[in-house]
Scaffold this motif. Structure first.
Motif, PDB file in Angstrom:
ATOM      1  N   PRO A   1       4.022   9.606   5.047  1.00  0.00           N
ATOM      2  CA  PRO A   1       3.450   8.742   4.016  1.00  0.00           C
ATOM      3  C   PRO A   1       2.137   8.117   4.475  1.00  0.00           C
ATOM      4  CG  PRO A   1       5.343   7.687   5.062  1.00  0.00           C
ATOM      5  CD  PRO A   1       5.286   9.090   5.581  1.00  0.00           C
TER       6      PRO A   1
ATOM      7  N   GLU B   1       6.429   6.778  -4.677  1.00  0.00           N
ATOM      8  CA  GLU B   1       5.204   7.574  -4.607  1.00  0.00           C
ATOM      9  C   GLU B   1       5.520   9.054  -4.810  1.00  0.00           C
ATOM     10  OE1 GLU B   1       1.917   6.538  -3.956  1.00  0.00           O
ATOM     11  OE2 GLU B   1       1.421   8.648  -4.298  1.00  0.00           O
TER      12      GLU B   1
ATOM     13  N   ALA C   1       9.323  -1.121   1.730  1.00  0.00           N
ATOM     14  CA  ALA C   1       8.385  -0.068   2.136  1.00  0.00           C
ATOM     15  C   ALA C   1       9.013   1.301   1.876  1.00  0.00           C
ATOM     16  CB  ALA C   1       8.014  -0.233   3.611  1.00  0.00           C
TER      17      ALA C   1
ATOM     18  N   ARG D   1      -7.002  -4.342   1.249  1.00  0.00           N
ATOM     19  CA  ARG D   1      -6.441  -3.083   1.747  1.00  0.00           C
ATOM     20  C   ARG D   1      -6.304  -2.065   0.619  1.00  0.00           C
ATOM     21  NH1 ARG D   1      -2.986  -2.077   6.303  1.00  0.00           N
ATOM     22  NH2 ARG D   1      -4.307  -3.619   7.308  1.00  0.00           N
TER      23      ARG D   1
ATOM     24  N   ASP E   1       9.203   6.419   7.477  1.00  0.00           N
ATOM     25  CA  ASP E   1       8.327   7.536   7.839  1.00  0.00           C
ATOM     26  C   ASP E   1       9.036   8.883   7.935  1.00  0.00           C
ATOM     27  OD1 ASP E   1       6.285   5.690   7.938  1.00  0.00           O
ATOM     28  OD2 ASP E   1       6.510   5.321  10.081  1.00  0.00           O
TER      29      ASP E   1
ATOM     30  N   PRO F   1      -0.365   5.127   3.389  1.00  0.00           N
ATOM     31  CA  PRO F   1      -0.517   4.001   2.459  1.00  0.00           C
ATOM     32  C   PRO F   1      -1.917   3.963   1.846  1.00  0.00           C
ATOM     33  CG  PRO F   1      -0.509   3.228   4.730  1.00  0.00           C
ATOM     34  CD  PRO F   1      -0.186   4.688   4.774  1.00  0.00           C
ATOM     35  N   THR F   2      -2.016   3.487   0.622  1.00  0.00           N
ATOM     36  CA  THR F   2      -3.300   3.298  -0.052  1.00  0.00           C
ATOM     37  C   THR F   2      -4.205   2.409   0.798  1.00  0.00           C
ATOM     38  OG1 THR F   2      -2.221   3.404  -2.198  1.00  0.00           O
ATOM     39  CG2 THR F   2      -4.408   2.398  -2.132  1.00  0.00           C
ATOM     40  N   GLY F   3      -5.457   2.823   0.927  1.00  0.00           N
ATOM     41  CA  GLY F   3      -6.412   2.012   1.677  1.00  0.00           C
ATOM     42  C   GLY F   3      -6.444   2.341   3.153  1.00  0.00           C
TER      43      GLY F   3
ATOM     44  N   PRO G   1       0.794  -1.240   0.000  1.00  0.00           N
ATOM     45  CA  PRO G   1       0.000   0.000   0.000  1.00  0.00           C
ATOM     46  C   PRO G   1       0.825   1.287   0.000  1.00  0.00           C
ATOM     47  CG  PRO G   1      -1.012  -1.606   1.442  1.00  0.00           C
ATOM     48  CD  PRO G   1       0.343  -2.165   1.047  1.00  0.00           C
ATOM     49  N   TYR G   2       2.130   1.192   0.262  1.00  0.00           N
ATOM     50  CA  TYR G   2       2.960   2.402   0.188  1.00  0.00           C
ATOM     51  C   TYR G   2       3.344   2.736  -1.249  1.00  0.00           C
ATOM     52  CZ  TYR G   2       3.293   2.709   5.214  1.00  0.00           C
ATOM     53  OH  TYR G   2       2.985   2.865   6.538  1.00  0.00           O
ATOM     54  N   TYR G   3       3.037   1.826  -2.184  1.00  0.00           N
ATOM     55  CA  TYR G   3       3.443   2.045  -3.572  1.00  0.00           C
ATOM     56  C   TYR G   3       2.402   2.857  -4.341  1.00  0.00           C
ATOM     57  CZ  TYR G   3       7.533  -0.885  -3.261  1.00  0.00           C
ATOM     58  OH  TYR G   3       8.770  -1.368  -2.930  1.00  0.00           O
TER      59      TYR G   3
ATOM     60  N   GLY H   1       8.649   2.062  -1.763  1.00  0.00           N
ATOM     61  CA  GLY H   1       7.301   2.496  -2.107  1.00  0.00           C
ATOM     62  C   GLY H   1       7.104   3.971  -1.806  1.00  0.00           C
TER      63      GLY H   1
END
Lengths: 273, 273, 273
Positions: B127, B22, B15, A97, B145, B129-131, A52-54, B18
């Motif tokens: 950051p 982003e 991570a 997620r 972070d 994360p998606t979701g 999810p960090y991408y 990512g």
């Protein structure tokens, strides 16, 4: 962008990269190739916490103890991301997620809100290595012969997943839920989800149980609760909220798994002092 | 270009990647993620010996046993390079080398000629994360972070380090010097800086002491001096000038650490025959 | 595109990458840096099985137990690919495969059809790290000081290998053939070429011997022949045609090397039931 995750070690991922680079100019990013071998739980956990960090990407995932059996290869559309891998549950927690559904799957239908497609392997173009006259594909290395070609195809034409000639909707993918902790007023019954490379014990207990707590009883021992590893002296044990928001049992400058005598899958019972 | 170095093992670096991807399209290059855990000396040595071969880049370095304490996160401008990491000394030997100052720090002020900035973590965009609906940042994973967001920001706007809203000049960063050998006419008193993956013992003794020498006494044993591993027969010990210009104690087709019974930090006394 | 393969472990490959990135904008792809140390056979096997999946590229290979001796550095043109590495045979099986000649070298002249050039190391521009006034190159790290500069130069001007000022044709490179199995009507006498990270024993026996066979005698034991690992129950042994087309002796969800008591180089005798 295509990310690669597997339990392959080395050098098998390099063959997958060759197949991808033969078919796409996209950026390739290694997530990890040392997931615990054939371990759906650990792999599903790490994927859910890392991907999810991408930015939106195609994620190629091969943790596939059933390779060569009749398990399906699947493509999952989850928000702006697409996942490609085996239909053994490993993709679902992260897919949920990425689709904005939490990834825990403990409140009702799990895969319902995801678009899951089954790969018709016969419809994929099989990779043919330079210098070879033919290649039929293997029964033991679908990462190279099925998943990588599918990921490259999906990466190139992501708008039309529904139109792919070699895929069809799959209504009931194999589900998998990471185990949930049971939280009551007296105690929390959870377990160790994974042990990271530092030896930190990452549990499935939500970090919120440590709020306003300075000490906790973990499997019968009183353990200080800290903000950071260095809250305690080197070699001492500490409970803290880890970087995934879960309770971790750690040791400052040492290994939590050794100090607590626990490994992945073991029960963790937390009680208030 | 952003390089990544850490003692994280796997999959934590993924991570960080990512978060970087982003925020930037720059090329990412893994230097190493298996530096000896929390080992400032070994990490500082490898960074000093490896990063100067790179074209101008942003170097993200996370060897950070003090994560979550009040140690600062810093950005260091060194020549055409920028380094981002914890203020624990690990960045300084390579920064000095990149700034054209040798990197040994044994002749006077060390960090004086470097531009060092302290990161105000509250000013960085955390950051998400998606979701996930929110993310506050962790106390245990500043690589993801704090350092990765800082590196991405620095990579994007490298001309204006002085103008960054989230950084301010730091006058006294934590210094760290790699230990120097003492060379006299009779003997050299040094130590093993690191043991590489081959088992070669890389010392802090300058290779010049082996000039015009065909044999040397190392910790009491007479050892042939060679030009290459294969100067001696397989399994035999040899002293040579390694690829970093330092004296190494090695074994052809074997491990120097086993053959000499030495590890990182151990004393090495060389005497002429 | 430049691929990198070595037995270096970490962090030495990162120095090679710096040298390459200083000289070229090409994409870099790590194949593996954990080939068994100094093992020509295992490295030659993996290169032959992996690199042909890549699009045309420059392949930098450093498995080089003779570094610093008078062995040559070579550049090999093989079809649309170029290989750079030491003249110890490790490049030839894959070069032959890339040139469309099979890679087995068991039917006559081996290197004859390949264009092999010797590198004149004095003609190469030696890498000079930032902050250093001079660098003479090392006798122990030709990956950084010879092969990487040669690969970068070749990558930039691949059309004119014959015109390179620092190379000249080499008529008799060191040859190396992977051992061939002897197949007769009664038995097959082969050996274990490599053990992969899963513990699978990859032999040099062509997979065709398992056609229409459901059971085989391997070193005296009757072993079922399967299509996939999961043909047998977890923990049980199975013989199958692996992803390289060779016979493998494996265990489902376990390690074949442990179960069969075999390692790389050991004899494997197969007999029909």
């Amino acid at each position: 962008m295509i990310t690669l995750s597997s339990d392959f070690g080395s050098p098998y991922p390099a063959a997958m990269k060759g197949v991808l680079l033969e078919r796409t100019d996209s950026r390739l990013v290694d997530v990890a190739h040392d997931f615990p071998r054939g371990d759906i739980r650990a792999s599903a956990f790490w994927l859910r916490e890392v991907l999810p960090y991408y930015p939106p990407a195609t994620h190629l995932v091969v943790v596939d103890p059933g390779v060569g059996t009749d398990r399906h290869a699947i493509v999952v559309r989850a928000g702006d991301h697409v996942l490609v891998g085996p239909d053994n549950g490993v993709l679902l927690p992260v897919a949920q997620r990425l689709a904005g559904q939490g990834g825990d799957g403990h409140d009702g239908a799990f895969a319902d809100a995801l678009d899951v497609f089954r790969v018709d392997e016969d419809g994929l173009e099989t990779p043919v290595p330079t210098g070879s006259e033919s290649a039929d594909g293997s029964t033991t290395f679908h990462g190279r012969d099925v998943f990588a070609p599918a990921a490259a195809a999906v990466e190139s034409r992501r708008v039309s997943l529904d139109q792919l000639s070699w895929s069809s909707p799959l209504e009931s993918p194999v589900e998998y839920r990471l185990p949930a902790a049971e939280v009551s007023d007296e105690r929390v019954a959870g377990e160790v989800l994974v042990v990271d490379d530092f030896g930190n014990l990452i549990t499935n207990v939500p970090g919120t149980v440590l709020e306003d707590v300075t000490e906790i009883v973990a499997n019968g021992d009183r353990i200080p609760v800290g903000d950071a590893f260095a809250t305690v002296h080197p070699g001492e044990r500490v409970a803290l909220v880890g970087s995934h928001g879960n309770v971790e049992l750690d040791v400052n400058d040492g290994r939590g798994d050794d100090a607590f005598g626990l490994e992945a899958g073991d029960d963790v019972v937390l009680e208030w002092v």
